[in-house]
Design a protein around this motif. Structure first.
Motif, short mmCIF file in Angstrom:
data_model
loop_
_atom_site.label_atom_id
_atom_site.label_comp_id
_atom_site.label_asym_id
_atom_site.label_seq_id
_atom_site.Cartn_x
_atom_site.Cartn_y
_atom_site.Cartn_z
N THR A 165 0.86 -1.19 0.00
CA THR A 165 0.00 0.00 0.00
C THR A 165 0.88 1.23 0.00
N VAL B 152 -2.98 3.57 -3.17
CA VAL B 152 -2.75 2.52 -4.16
C VAL B 152 -2.45 1.22 -3.43
N GLU C 96 -0.93 -2.35 -4.46
CA GLU C 96 -0.27 -3.10 -5.53
C GLU C 96 -0.20 -4.56 -5.16
N THR D 36 1.66 -8.04 -6.51
CA THR D 36 2.70 -8.54 -7.41
C THR D 36 3.11 -9.93 -6.98
N LEU E 178 0.43 -2.13 -14.06
CA LEU E 178 1.58 -1.21 -14.08
C LEU E 178 2.80 -1.84 -14.72
N VAL F 238 2.61 -6.48 -11.97
CA VAL F 238 2.21 -5.57 -10.90
C VAL F 238 0.84 -5.00 -11.27
N ALA G 70 -2.34 -2.70 -9.90
CA ALA G 70 -2.51 -1.64 -8.91
C ALA G 70 -3.97 -1.20 -8.88
#
Length: 421
Positions: free
Chosen positions: A343, A351, A353, A355, A401, A407, A409
């Motif tokens: 975060t 945001v 994310e 991953t 992203l 990734v 987001a």
């Protein structure tokens, strides 16, 4: 309808031709008769004038000298005092058109034309009028057939369009016919087809979204219940505590599942409706990590969290949880290695994310992974598309992203009070 239109058009044309044709015949007959009478009278006047001039000049009066030449449709009789009458042409039989003129010296000229010539001229004109009338009727018939086809064919086409709509085929035909009234009906049918198409699409999307989105919480719920069943028969207080914790988590998942169903039904009626509120993002992220850790442990993989804490976002907690669940499940099914939730803050947005260490997104797909039916791993291709729709419903957005490592987001609006901290 086409037949009635043709017959009515021909009836109108026949009435008009009859009325005007009869009137024209009468007028033309009188005109020919008057013209013949005037010609006969003019001929008589001319001859009298010529004879008088020759009598005054004491010249010889003969048919040739006065220009009384024989004609097939004329009879001329010249009477002079004390002389034998001069006759030119054959005396017509039957009815005649006659003119007598008398001069100042007692000479008399009679000119006659057979009435049969007048009738012949009238007959010729009548044939011409009948030919024109017949041509007008034929032209009217051709135009009536074409106009009937022009009107009846669009109506038949519109009826087929309405029948297609009734049978469940909502594709608009976008056909226009050059008739304002019919084009208006076509516009209404096309607009109805568009509305029906959108309604059917919304219903199909609801069914597809529900089948996909319900699968994720049900999978997690089944795993939780399996753990509860496995640890239910025990007298150990610690194990009973674990059972209570698992049951609590399962109950939360059931509640979220109920929220998913209600939200799908709401979006099917009005996709723009939303219930965005300010919520604690850490709580949603924590709940998702706790929910998915058993599945990751079973796959011998790790699910970790990092980044800024204490963030509050604007959105629908249930929708945000479902979006994160989709990303986490996607990483579990198609990714590899450790999955990390991070975060952070980006301007006036927060945001999240997600991953992993897997092979990433196929370069040929790129951002198309958010399109429906697009998938690189033989899945339904609905998860990411639905997740993006849910993110956008509350003013957020879901982006890819980076493709390798992947990734994803989730961008959400920050709480107003956090913008100055």
């Amino acid at each position: 309808m086409r037949r009635r239109l043709i017959l009515s058009t021909l009836a109108v044309v026949l009435v008009v031709v009859a009325v005007f044709g009869v009137s024209l015949v009468i007028v033309e007959s009188r005109t020919i008769e008057n013209s013949t009478q005037e010609n006969v009278r003019s001929e008589a006047v001319r001859l009298v004038s010529t004879i008088e001039s020759r009598v005054v000049a004491e010249e010889r009066v003969s048919a040739r000298s006065i220009g009384a030449t024989p004609a097939h449709d004329r009879y001329i009789r010249i009477e002079l005092p004390g002389r034998k009458p001069i006759e030119v042409g054959d005396r017509p039989g039957g009815g005649v058109v006659e003119s007598q003129q008398t001069g100042s010296h007692g000479e008399r000229v009679t000119v006659q034309a057979p009435r049969s010539a007048v009738r012949a001229e009238v007959g010729r004109n009548l044939l011409i009028i009948l030919a024109v009338a017949l041509l007008a009727i034929v032209a009217a018939a051709v135009l009536a057939v074409r106009q009937g086809h022009r009107v009846a064919a669009p109506l038949t086409d519109l009826a087929e369009t309405a029948e297609r709509l009734g049978s469940g085929d909502p594709r608009p035909r976008h056909r226009r016919y050059g008739v304002p009234e019919l084009d208006r009906v076509a516009d209404v049918l096309d607009a109805s087809a568009d509305r029906i198409g959108r309604m059917l699409t919304a219903e199909r999307r609801l069914a597809a979204d529900a089948s996909h989105q319900l699968r994720t919480p049900l999978t997690a719920l089944s795993m939780r219940l399996e753990e509860i069943i496995a640890t239910a028969d025990t007298d150990d207080p610690e194990e009973r505590a674990v059972v209570k914790e698992e049951a609590t988590i399962a109950l939360a998942q059931v509640e979220r599942l109920t929220d998913v169903v209600e939200r799908l039904l709401t979006n099917s009626r009005d996709p723009r409706s939303g219930s965005a509120v300010t919520f604690d993002l850490d709580e949603v992220v924590k709940q998702q990590i706790e929910e998915w850790k058993p599945a990751y442990r079973g796959a011998r993989r790790a699910l970790v969290r990092s980044g800024k804490t204490g963030l509050r976002a604007v959105g629908t907690p249930g929708a945000v949880a479902q979006v994160l669940a989709t990303l986490i499940e996607n990483a579990l099914m198609h990714g590899g290695g450790t999955v990390a939730l991070r975060t952070r803050v980006a301007g006036n947005q927060v945001v999240v994310e997600v991953t992993d260490e897997g092979p990433g997104v196929d370069p040929e797909l790129g951002s198309r992974v958010f399109e429906r039916t697009v998938s690189g791993h033989n899945s339904t291709g609905l998860g990411l598309a639905v997740a993006r729709d849910w993110a956008e419903a509350d003013g957020g957005r879901l982006e890819l992203l980076q493709q390798l490592p992947p990734v994803f987001a989730l961008f959400l609006s920050r709480e107003a009070s956090d913008l100055h901290t």
